[in-house]
Design a protein around this motif. Structure first.
Motif, mmCIF file in Angstrom:
data_model
loop_
_atom_site.group_PDB
_atom_site.id
_atom_site.type_symbol
_atom_site.label_atom_id
_atom_site.label_comp_id
_atom_site.label_asym_id
_atom_site.label_seq_id
_atom_site.Cartn_x
_atom_site.Cartn_y
_atom_site.Cartn_z
ATOM 1 N N GLY A 160 59.700 29.356 -78.449
ATOM 2 C CA GLY A 160 59.975 30.713 -78.916
ATOM 3 C C GLY A 160 61.075 31.453 -78.189
ATOM 4 O O GLY A 160 62.004 31.967 -78.822
ATOM 5 N N PRO A 161 61.044 31.557 -76.852
ATOM 6 C CA PRO A 161 62.095 32.330 -76.173
ATOM 7 C C PRO A 161 63.502 31.782 -76.409
ATOM 8 O O PRO A 161 64.442 32.551 -76.613
ATOM 9 C CB PRO A 161 61.710 32.231 -74.701
ATOM 10 C CG PRO A 161 60.244 32.007 -74.702
ATOM 11 C CD PRO A 161 59.978 31.174 -75.923
ATOM 12 N N GLY A 162 63.657 30.489 -76.396
ATOM 13 C CA GLY A 162 64.983 29.905 -76.631
ATOM 14 C C GLY A 162 65.466 30.110 -78.046
ATOM 15 O O GLY A 162 66.635 30.426 -78.282
ATOM 16 N N LEU A 163 64.571 29.951 -79.004
ATOM 17 C CA LEU A 163 64.976 30.097 -80.399
ATOM 18 C C LEU A 163 65.157 31.559 -80.798
ATOM 19 O O LEU A 163 65.992 31.874 -81.646
ATOM 20 C CB LEU A 163 63.951 29.415 -81.300
ATOM 21 C CG LEU A 163 63.864 27.893 -81.133
ATOM 22 C CD1 LEU A 163 62.793 27.324 -82.052
ATOM 23 C CD2 LEU A 163 65.195 27.223 -81.380
ATOM 24 N N LEU A 164 64.397 32.457 -80.184
ATOM 25 C CA LEU A 164 64.562 33.876 -80.495
ATOM 26 C C LEU A 164 65.859 34.446 -79.925
ATOM 27 O O LEU A 164 66.404 35.402 -80.475
ATOM 28 C CB LEU A 164 63.372 34.677 -79.975
ATOM 29 C CG LEU A 164 62.084 34.508 -80.775
ATOM 30 C CD1 LEU A 164 60.936 35.240 -80.100
ATOM 31 C CD2 LEU A 164 62.264 35.017 -82.187
ATOM 32 N N THR A 165 66.337 33.884 -78.836
ATOM 33 C CA THR A 165 67.599 34.344 -78.255
ATOM 34 C C THR A 165 68.798 33.527 -78.734
ATOM 35 O O THR A 165 69.916 33.757 -78.276
ATOM 36 C CB THR A 165 67.525 34.299 -76.717
ATOM 37 O OG1 THR A 165 67.245 32.964 -76.298
ATOM 38 C CG2 THR A 165 66.479 35.252 -76.189
ATOM 39 N N LEU A 166 68.596 32.616 -79.660
ATOM 40 C CA LEU A 166 69.679 31.763 -80.171
ATOM 41 C C LEU A 166 70.824 32.549 -80.814
ATOM 42 O O LEU A 166 71.985 32.162 -80.656
ATOM 43 C CB LEU A 166 69.122 30.736 -81.144
ATOM 44 C CG LEU A 166 70.065 29.649 -81.614
ATOM 45 C CD1 LEU A 166 70.594 28.860 -80.431
ATOM 46 C CD2 LEU A 166 69.368 28.725 -82.588
ATOM 47 N N PRO A 167 70.583 33.639 -81.514
ATOM 48 C CA PRO A 167 71.734 34.382 -82.067
ATOM 49 C C PRO A 167 72.700 34.913 -81.009
ATOM 50 O O PRO A 167 73.823 35.291 -81.332
ATOM 51 C CB PRO A 167 71.081 35.537 -82.828
ATOM 52 C CG PRO A 167 69.730 35.035 -83.183
ATOM 53 C CD PRO A 167 69.316 34.153 -82.039
ATOM 54 N N ALA A 168 72.296 34.908 -79.756
ATOM 55 C CA ALA A 168 73.188 35.374 -78.683
ATOM 56 C C ALA A 168 74.389 34.455 -78.497
ATOM 57 O O ALA A 168 75.354 34.858 -77.835
ATOM 58 C CB ALA A 168 72.411 35.486 -77.375
ATOM 59 N N VAL A 169 74.386 33.267 -79.081
ATOM 60 C CA VAL A 169 75.558 32.386 -78.955
ATOM 61 C C VAL A 169 76.765 32.986 -79.664
ATOM 62 O O VAL A 169 77.905 32.645 -79.345
ATOM 63 C CB VAL A 169 75.283 30.949 -79.463
ATOM 64 C CG1 VAL A 169 74.199 30.285 -78.666
ATOM 65 C CG2 VAL A 169 74.992 30.916 -80.925
ATOM 66 N N LEU A 170 76.552 33.875 -80.609
ATOM 67 C CA LEU A 170 77.667 34.507 -81.312
ATOM 68 C C LEU A 170 78.181 35.759 -80.614
ATOM 69 O O LEU A 170 79.228 36.285 -80.975
ATOM 70 C CB LEU A 170 77.256 34.848 -82.744
ATOM 71 C CG LEU A 170 76.999 33.650 -83.645
ATOM 72 C CD1 LEU A 170 76.479 34.099 -84.985
ATOM 73 C CD2 LEU A 170 78.254 32.818 -83.808
#
Length: 110
Positions: free
Chosen positions: A90-100
């Motif tokens: 969850g934490p990694g996938l929820l913060t995934l949009p931060a790559v943009l």
């Protein structure tokens, strides 16, 4: 609760640096990658030049290489890493949009 999101957020922000190259290459290739030497004589193709035709191969290569690198980094950091340590995804996938976010900041700065 917020502490468990700090490390994945930082990792995804760092993955955003090569992601910026991916997005820039994709935008350039979408705009100019269609050009070929046969298109130079056409009047309706206003964006084609010799430089764009010669650089399209390099841009496509950079797009593929950096795209695969970003995909590998995301899989290792957000999927395989937490799975091997038996942590939730969850934490990694929820913060995934931060790559943009680095690309957005670069775009706003220019």
């Amino acid at each position: 609760m917020i502490r468990r999101y700090c490390a994945p957020l930082l990792v995804n922000l760092l993955i955003g640096i090569p992601m910026t190259v991916v997005v820039l290459c994709a935008r350039w290739y979408a705009a100019h990658g269609h050009c070929d030497y046969d298109d130079l004589g056409l009047r309706d193709l206003d964006g084609c030049s010799y430089d764009q035709i010669e650089n399209s191969g390099w841009v496509l290569g950079a797009l593929v290489v950096t795209g695969l690198l970003v995909l590998l980094l995301v899989l290792v950091a957000d999927v395989f890493g937490p799975r091997s340590r038996r942590r939730p995804l969850g934490p990694g996938l929820l913060t995934l949009p931060a790559v943009l976010l680095p690309y957005v900041l670069l775009t706003l700065a220019t």
